[in-house]
Design an enzyme around this catalytic site. Structure first.
Site, PDB file in Angstrom:
ATOM      1  N   CYS A  50      12.656  -0.873  -5.357  1.00 36.97           N
ATOM      2  CA  CYS A  50      12.302  -0.626  -6.754  1.00 36.97           C
ATOM      3  C   CYS A  50      11.955   0.845  -6.995  1.00 36.97           C
ATOM      4  CB  CYS A  50      11.184  -1.546  -7.207  1.00 36.97           C
ATOM      5  SG  CYS A  50       9.805  -1.560  -6.079  1.00 36.97           S
ATOM      6  N   ASN A  51      11.635   1.564  -5.901  1.00 32.71           N
ATOM      7  CA  ASN A  51      11.248   2.965  -6.086  1.00 32.71           C
ATOM      8  C   ASN A  51      12.341   3.973  -5.747  1.00 32.71           C
ATOM      9  OD1 ASN A  51       8.696   2.747  -7.127  1.00 32.71           O
ATOM     10  ND2 ASN A  51       7.806   2.353  -5.116  1.00 32.71           N
ATOM     11  N   ARG A  52      13.433   3.489  -5.168  1.00 29.57           N
ATOM     12  CA  ARG A  52      14.446   4.461  -4.772  1.00 29.57           C
ATOM     13  C   ARG A  52      15.796   3.810  -4.567  1.00 29.57           C
ATOM     14  NH1 ARG A  52      12.594   7.664  -1.226  1.00 29.57           N
ATOM     15  NH2 ARG A  52      10.455   6.937  -1.330  1.00 29.57           N
ATOM     16  N   HIS A  91      14.682  13.473   5.586  1.00 27.38           N
ATOM     17  CA  HIS A  91      14.383  12.567   4.480  1.00 27.38           C
ATOM     18  C   HIS A  91      14.384  11.114   4.961  1.00 27.38           C
ATOM     19  CE1 HIS A  91      13.826  11.439   0.373  1.00 27.38           C
ATOM     20  NE2 HIS A  91      14.929  10.709   0.337  1.00 27.38           N
ATOM     21  N   GLU A 106       2.390   2.626   2.591  1.00 25.48           N
ATOM     22  CA  GLU A 106       2.636   1.213   2.269  1.00 25.48           C
ATOM     23  C   GLU A 106       3.597   0.610   3.309  1.00 25.48           C
ATOM     24  OE1 GLU A 106       5.638   0.003   0.801  1.00 25.48           O
ATOM     25  OE2 GLU A 106       6.678   1.821   0.172  1.00 25.48           O
ATOM     26  N   GLN A 112      12.109  -2.736   4.445  1.00 23.98           N
ATOM     27  CA  GLN A 112      13.272  -2.531   3.570  1.00 23.98           C
ATOM     28  C   GLN A 112      14.342  -1.687   4.262  1.00 23.98           C
ATOM     29  OE1 GLN A 112      10.867  -0.995   0.431  1.00 23.98           O
ATOM     30  NE2 GLN A 112      10.958  -2.860  -0.806  1.00 23.98           N
ATOM     31  N   GLY A 181     -12.260 -16.419 -16.769  1.00 20.53           N
ATOM     32  CA  GLY A 181     -11.460 -15.552 -17.632  1.00 20.53           C
ATOM     33  C   GLY A 181     -10.086 -15.409 -17.018  1.00 20.53           C
ATOM     34  N   ALA A 182      -9.158 -14.885 -17.821  1.00 21.98           N
ATOM     35  CA  ALA A 182      -7.771 -14.878 -17.339  1.00 21.98           C
ATOM     36  C   ALA A 182      -7.158 -13.483 -17.410  1.00 21.98           C
ATOM     37  CB  ALA A 182      -6.953 -15.875 -18.142  1.00 21.98           C
ATOM     38  N   MET A 185      -5.553  -8.571 -13.911  1.00 24.24           N
ATOM     39  CA  MET A 185      -5.887  -8.176 -12.557  1.00 24.24           C
ATOM     40  C   MET A 185      -6.549  -9.327 -11.801  1.00 24.24           C
ATOM     41  SD  MET A 185      -7.632  -4.645 -11.491  1.00 24.24           S
ATOM     42  CE  MET A 185      -6.817  -3.654 -12.692  1.00 24.24           C
TER      43      MET A 185
END
Lengths: 449, 283
Positions: A50-52, A91, A106, A112, A181-182, A185
């Site tokens: 999703c980031n690259r 890279h 992460e 991946q 509560g909903a 987060m």
């Protein structure tokens, strides 16, 4: 031959661009084959997250970069970055080690990259050069994870909450989580707790309908807010995110619940602003209250900790990259070396055989000595040129000069190679150049089932 | 021979302690592995010392020994603590407890060496006493279990303080969960209590064998009874009212300090005095 990388990441392109370029896993094999079929491209790999989206390739020349870029389409063109050779390898190493990630350290990116490698291997687009680069990049990433604290500590509020729950309660198996509560987060944290084994999700909300809806969504049990005192006796973790303007969980309420809980600890996560839990409840024995600020502070601390290890991680990556590049250069110098050796050995062998033929009656021991002498002369003579050519690693003029001087351009018949020159303290045979498609000296990249 | 083995095992314990303490500062699994191996090796040598032929310095333990020496009890206690820790570590993976246990073991082994110099023997009536043998064994095992529980309680207090203050220190990431420390500490307290009960009962039998008094009044016995009563109350409170966590940790610490008082009583009691032999643990 050129190692290149064409791609873009969260640094270069906004999500609107990235989502248009992302390649779903099922389409990856076809896409990577299409790229490999481009003129001049010998090997190809696509890392799409999703980031690259990054395409690593081994090609005949730099012009293949433009081919790949145009294959990516006009959406990518204004954002994409082309990197070549050392820069491209660096890279790849940095991406695998999670140094180029949005959240440094992460864990997903390593998986991946492995997944992408396995897909490319299945698609038949991974050759020896990319395989070697990947294997080295993955081992560098592993070193970074074990030798630095770059991956240590959660950096998001919800994962901090889960980590703290583990720290307090140990295993979350069979634990009960109360959602007051909903808030978004809170839901995220509840889901994460459930995925870590929490068996019961109790959902209380001002709007009963919303509680029921959410309960259906995340497989929880809707409960009434009016039951709060008894809910606090039952839950092991309570996540509060109501819009109430005053404390819902007061110190007094908690004190009453404690005895009924038989002093079982309770973790109160207060994600609401204004706060839902009276802060002084934290003073009670077995009650642990963390509000948004506390969680944020912990997250920031972990981010700082990770950041402080980036330098060390970059050092490891650089060290591994150097080793990879050196090996790669050495391999390029191999063809001339191998031909030179073969030539020298062929000459020596021919001369020995001629001499032996003229010396009748030589016993086996003497024949052996003669052969050993010829071999020793070849080794001694070859030692210096071998070291020089290795040191030059195919980058300097010596390779070509050697080929011209000894007439090695035409690969002649390949006699058995002589052993490595003796003066080397620990002779290390250079790897033979692997023809494309041959069995690689690496373990196959496995896909997650 | 036995003395040499004990000396080597002490060296292994010292090295193990150093490895575990280093791990606290430099979190590399290598230190934990080294610490475990060293403690295990030390324990094997230590166990071998118990069965090795007795020499002038350390009599072999067991029935028929010429005399129980205080040093042997401490030596046995150290071995039991290491064994208990290794079992605990095997079950729960608790290297951080090793950082406490290994130095504790070294500290216990030092009296083992000091006491032998006084070489006090038990009264001759007890040379072949089964009760004394059981008493010493149970006392060593019970004290080892409670020492481990004491260590875990300290760990609990440190860990809980860090969670409560919301300012986790450097060591925080390496601490196990509060729940685990609490449960392991409680289990050890129960085992400690059981062995302590056996130690007191057999001690009193041994005492009667030698002097005819079942429960003599001396600091050692007084502290042991107090510690026993406290652990009894603690287990009762846990079972009935569900006490746990901080308050239990504080009680375990108090209990262990009382028990340590019994050892001080043992070490300071006059040699070969009636009450000492009566006390049963070791002269």
């Amino acid at each position: 031959m050129t190692f290149l990388c064409v791609g873009l990441s969260h640094r270069e392109a906004p999500i609107a661009v990235r989502e248009r370029l992302a390649v779903p896993a099922e389409a990856l094999p076809a896409e990577v084959r299409r790229l490999k079929a481009l003129p001049g491209v010998r090997e190809a790999l696509i890392i799409s997250t999703c980031n690259r989206i990054e395409i690593f390739a081994v090609a005949d020349g730099r012009s293949a970069g433009e081919e790949i870029l145009s294959a990516l389409g006009p959406v990518a063109a204004p954002h994409a970055v082309c990197r070549f050779d050392e820069e491209a390898a660096r890279h790849l190493f940095r991406v695998a080690a999670s140094l180029d990630s949005m959240v440094v350290g992460e864990a997903q990116i390593l998986g991946q990259v492995k997944e992408a490698a396995a897909l490319a291997q299945e698609a038949g687009t991974l050759g020896p050069e990319l395989s070697r680069a990947l294997a080295r990049a993955l081992s560098a990433a592993k070193r970074v994870r074990t030798e630095t604290e770059i991956a240590r500590g959660a950096v998001s509020v919800s994962s901090i909450a889960v980590q703290l729950a583990h720290k307090l309660l140990g295993s979350l198996e069979g634990r009960s989580v109360l959602l007051l509560g909903a808030g978004e987060m809170a839901q995220l944290a509840a889901r994460e707790l459930k995925s870590h084994g929490a068996s019961e999700l109790l959902i209380a909300n001002r709007s009963a309908a919303r509680a029921e809806e959410l309960a259906r969504e995340i497989a929880g049990v809707p409960v009434s807010l009016a039951e709060l005192p008894s809910l606090l006796e039952r839950a092991d973790v309570a996540i509060c995110s109501t819009g109430a303007s005053q404390f819902m969980v007061t110190r007094e309420l908690m004190q009453r619940a404690l005895k009924a809980r038989r002093y079982r600890p309770i973790f109160l996560v207060d994600l609401a602003v204004p706060r839902n839990v009276e802060p002084t409840a934290n003073e009670l024995e077995g009650v642990y209250v963390y509000d948004m600020d506390d969680l944020e502070r912990a997250a920031a601390q972990n981010r700082d900790l990770r950041q402080s290890h980036v330098g060390k991680a970059e050092g490891i990556v650089e060290e591994e990259l150097r080793a990879y590049l050196l090996q790669s250069h050495e391999r390029r110098a191999v063809p001339v070396l191998a031909r030179l050796r073969a030539h020298a050995e062929a000459v020596a062998r021919a001369e020995v055989e001629k001499t032996l033929a003229s010396m009748h009656g030589l016993d086996e021991r003497h024949q052996k000595s003669l052969r050993a002498m010829a071999s020793a002369i070849v080794n001694k003579l070859m030692h210096q040129p071998t070291s020089r050519l290795r040191a030059e690693a195919g980058q300097g003029p010596l390779g070509e000069a050697t080929a011209a001087l000894f007439g090695l351009d035409e690969p002649g018949p390949q006699p058995m190679p002589l052993p490595d020159p003796a003066p080397d303290p620990a002779p290390q045979p250079l790897p033979e150049p692997t023809p494309e498609g041959a069995v690689l000296p690496f373990k196959p990249f496995k896909r997650k089932s | 021979m036995a003395t040499v083995l004990v000396h080597i095992s002490l060296l292994a314990y010292v090295a193990g302690a150093a490895a575990f303490l280093t791990w606290l500062v430099r979190p590399s699994k290598r230190w934990v592995r080294a610490g475990r191996i060293l403690l295990f090796a030390g324990l094997l040598l230590h166990a071998a010392s118990f069965v090795a032929p007795a020499d002038a310095n350390l009599a072999a333990i067991g029935l028929g020994a010429e005399g129980w020496k205080g040093g042997q009890l401490f030596s046995l206690l150290a071995a039991a603590t290491v064994l208990g820790y290794l079992l605990l570590d095997w079950k729960y993976d608790l290297p951080v407890a090793g950082a406490f246990v290994a130095p504790f073991t070294v500290a216990v082994m030092v009296p083992a060496h000091l006491v032998k110099s006084t070489a006090r023997a038990v009264s001759p009536q007890l040379y072949h006493s089964v009760a004394l043998f059981l008493h010493v064994g149970a006392a060593a095992l019970g004290t080892a279990a409670l020492a481990l529980a004491f260590g875990l309680s300290l760990l609990y207090l440190v860990s809980e303080r860090q969670v409560k203050s919301k300012r986790p220190g450097r060591i925080f990431a390496r601490l196990p969960s509060l729940d685990l420390i609490d449960k392991a500490g409680y289990q050890l307290s129960v085992w400690g209590f059981v062995f302590l009960s056996v130690a007191i009962a057999t001690g009193s039998l041994a005492s009667r064998e030698s002097t005819g008094t079942t429960l003599p009044f001396a600091p050692k016995q007084g502290f042991a009874i107090l510690a026993w009563a406290l652990f009894a109350a603690l287990i009762q409170a846990r079972l009935v009212a569900g006490w746990r966590g901080r308050r239990v940790a504080l009680l375990v610490i108090t209990g262990f300090v009382l028990l340590a008082g019994a050892y001080v009583g043992l070490l300071t009691a006059p040699a070969l005095h009636g009450t000492v032999a009566l006390g049963g643990i070791a002269p």
